[in-house]
Design a protein around this motif. Structure first.
Motif, PDB file in Angstrom:
ATOM      1  N   ARG A  15       0.746  -1.204  -0.024  1.00 43.90           N
ATOM      2  CA  ARG A  15      -0.055   0.209  -0.135  1.00 43.90           C
ATOM      3  C   ARG A  15       0.947   1.186  -0.018  1.00 43.90           C
ATOM      4  NH1 ARG A  15      -5.243  -1.140   1.845  1.00 43.90           N
ATOM      5  NH2 ARG A  15      -5.450  -3.274   2.805  1.00 43.90           N
ATOM      6  N   CYS A  45      -4.654   3.125   0.015  1.00 45.30           N
ATOM      7  CA  CYS A  45      -3.565   3.763   0.671  1.00 45.30           C
ATOM      8  C   CYS A  45      -3.705   4.052   2.177  1.00 45.30           C
ATOM      9  CB  CYS A  45      -3.243   5.067  -0.159  1.00 45.30           C
ATOM     10  SG  CYS A  45      -3.244   4.983  -1.877  1.00 45.30           S
ATOM     11  N   GLU A  46      -2.371   4.148   2.668  1.00 45.30           N
ATOM     12  CA  GLU A  46      -2.043   4.576   3.916  1.00 45.30           C
ATOM     13  C   GLU A  46      -1.912   6.106   3.868  1.00 45.30           C
ATOM     14  OE1 GLU A  46       0.915   2.337   5.852  1.00 45.30           O
ATOM     15  OE2 GLU A  46       0.082   0.298   5.375  1.00 45.30           O
ATOM     16  N   GLU A  67       8.725   9.931   5.228  1.00 51.48           N
ATOM     17  CA  GLU A  67       8.636   8.667   4.978  1.00 51.48           C
ATOM     18  C   GLU A  67       7.728   8.222   3.959  1.00 51.48           C
ATOM     19  OE1 GLU A  67      10.662   6.334   6.395  1.00 51.48           O
ATOM     20  OE2 GLU A  67      11.752   7.975   7.306  1.00 51.48           O
ATOM     21  N   ALA A  68       7.071   9.110   3.369  1.00 54.48           N
ATOM     22  CA  ALA A  68       6.043   8.967   2.529  1.00 54.48           C
ATOM     23  C   ALA A  68       6.262   8.633   1.235  1.00 54.48           C
ATOM     24  CB  ALA A  68       4.944  10.084   2.496  1.00 54.48           C
ATOM     25  N   ASP A  69       5.663   7.714   0.434  1.00 57.67           N
ATOM     26  CA  ASP A  69       5.792   7.513  -0.976  1.00 57.67           C
ATOM     27  C   ASP A  69       5.487   8.550  -1.817  1.00 57.67           C
ATOM     28  OD1 ASP A  69       6.554   4.714  -0.567  1.00 57.67           O
ATOM     29  OD2 ASP A  69       4.735   4.238   0.139  1.00 57.67           O
ATOM     30  N   ARG A 129       2.223   4.837   0.928  1.00 57.14           N
ATOM     31  CA  ARG A 129       2.027   5.725   2.146  1.00 57.14           C
ATOM     32  C   ARG A 129       2.001   7.232   1.654  1.00 57.14           C
ATOM     33  NH1 ARG A 129       5.961   1.911   4.120  1.00 57.14           N
ATOM     34  NH2 ARG A 129       7.774   3.182   3.088  1.00 57.14           N
ATOM     35  N   GLU A 149      -1.829   9.840   5.928  1.00 58.86           N
ATOM     36  CA  GLU A 149      -1.645  10.869   7.165  1.00 58.86           C
ATOM     37  C   GLU A 149      -1.897  12.065   6.472  1.00 58.86           C
ATOM     38  OE1 GLU A 149       1.872  12.493  10.110  1.00 58.86           O
ATOM     39  OE2 GLU A 149       2.275  10.982   8.644  1.00 58.86           O
TER      40      GLU A 149
END
Length: 401
Positions: A174, A215-216, A239-241, A176, A218
């Motif tokens: 998934r 998707c994860e 840390e996000a994609d 991020r 935030e």
């Protein structure tokens, strides 16, 4: 020299060229729903595994279609008849039950009269004789490829995978996603939203669009219009994609997304696309991270997310065709001549024709919420009349088939 805005297809192609599918993981079939298959899926069994009846009726021997017959047993779903059907005999059979040995036809129960264990033909015999039989391997056979990589795993695909003998499926990890909305005008406390403010809806909207693709997500923000606040927010997204910003991507004195991204160490790939709404869209990279800067007007943000964010996320998830689906339909009402940019007009499609919304302002959410398609109009398109053919993008389900 400043580069002109990119055509839509070129901008989408450049974005998708940056989107390598994420690593493969294996998940149970329930967890695979809504994702995309990462590897070819071969059948581990033959289905049906034997000949089955497709209807309720009586199983008789091939060629023995005139009757009368003596009923010698019953084959029910999950409980096969262990005897053998021969000329002059029959077995009661239900839908999905195994065809008894010796049986070559099923005569529908409504075409039969029964007196005790004796049955006679009162209707039509099946033509051909095996019309009501599901032959072994009708659906697929052991070793057959039943699903291809990149296919969207909806309920039917999940059922097929289970039928083919799979409890786990290969999918992509998934993505991020961090959604960052910015602007001093955004109010998070809707009860005390001042006249010079607007409720911060974009972040919630974009996060919802990303979550619909498994998707994860935030959310960060609303972020104030300062370089310090923007830098702090970007650091939290390390840390996000995918980092998605909303607002601040234009050229005003308070539009800080571009300078903040450059200061953060991101490399700008392109900025501005020749569409309306949504011209000031930005794409950048930082290492493996992809950054998508969307306009702040809510309709512009939604349209550009539909045309760029959702295809990007589908590509990361391994979709074979990540771009949204387009169809041709008729126009239900006249449209004025188009402007200098390619336009995407909110409209309602009833399955036969599309009616453009009267209000097309990029800040008006009510017409967007009431629409299920976007009409795609070429730059400087001539005026159109009711009945003319137009191309539309389907908004429902993110535009996937």
């Amino acid at each position: 020299m400043k580069q002109p805005p990119l055509p839509l297809e070129e901008a989408q192609a450049r974005l998708l060229a940056l989107a390598a599918p994420l690593p493969i993981e294996r998940v149970d079939v329930d967890g695979a729903l809504g994702r995309y298959l990462a590897e070819p899926l071969g059948a581990r069994r033959t289905h049906p595994a034997t000949d089955l009846s497709a209807m309720d009726g009586y199983a008789v021997a091939a060629g023995d279609m005139a009757g009368p017959w003596q009923v010698i047993g019953e084959s029910a779903a999950g409980h096969p008849f262990t005897g053998e059907v021969r000329a002059g005999s029959a077995a009661r059979i239900s839908t999905g039950a195994v065809m008894p040995a010796g049986a070559g036809a099923v005569i529908l129960q409504e075409d039969i009269a029964r007196d005790g264990d004796r049955i006679t033909l009162t209707g039509e015999a099946p033509i051909p004789e095996d019309k009501h039989i599901r032959r072994c391997g009708l659906d697929f056979r052991l070793g057959t490829q039943v699903l291809t990589p990149g296919v969207h795993l909806g309920p039917a695909q999940i059922a097929l995978a289970i039928s083919a003998g799979h409890s786990h499926l290969a999918v992509r990890r998934r993505p991020r996603v961090v959604v960052l909305d910015s602007g001093d005008e955004l109010a998070i406390d809707f009860d005390s939203c001042a006249p010079h403010q607007v409720p911060a809806s974009n972040g919630v909207m974009l996060a919802a669009m990303a979550r619909a693709l498994s998707c994860e997500v935030e959310r960060i923000g609303p972020v104030p219009d300062s370089m310090e606040a923007m830098a702090e927010a970007l650091d939290r997204a390390g840390e996000a994609d995918v980092v998605v910003t909303s607002g601040g991507a234009s050229v005003g004195d308070h539009d800080l997304v571009r300078p903040a991204l450059l200061a953060w160490g991101a490399a700008l790939d392109f900025w501005r696309v020749a569409i309306k709404p949504g011209k000031p869209i930005l794409v950048a990279t930082k290492g493996r991270q992809l950054i998508l800067g969307l306009p702040g007007n809510p309709v512009s943000s939604h349209v550009t997310a539909y045309l760029f964010l959702l295809p990007l996320l589908r590509a990361l998830l391994g979709a074979a065709d990540p771009l949204p689906r387009r169809i041709r339909t008729r126009l239900a009402a006249p449209m004025r001549a188009g402007g200098a940019r390619r336009e995407f007009l909110r409209a309602v499609w009833d399955g036969e024709s599309a009616t453009p919304q009267t209000v097309q302002d990029s800040g008006a959410l009510a017409p967007l919420a009431a629409s299920n398609v976007l009409i795609d109009r070429a730059a400087r398109a001539p005026a159109a009349e009711a009945g003319d053919t137009v191309t539309v993008y389907l908004l429902e389900n993110g535009g996937i088939a």
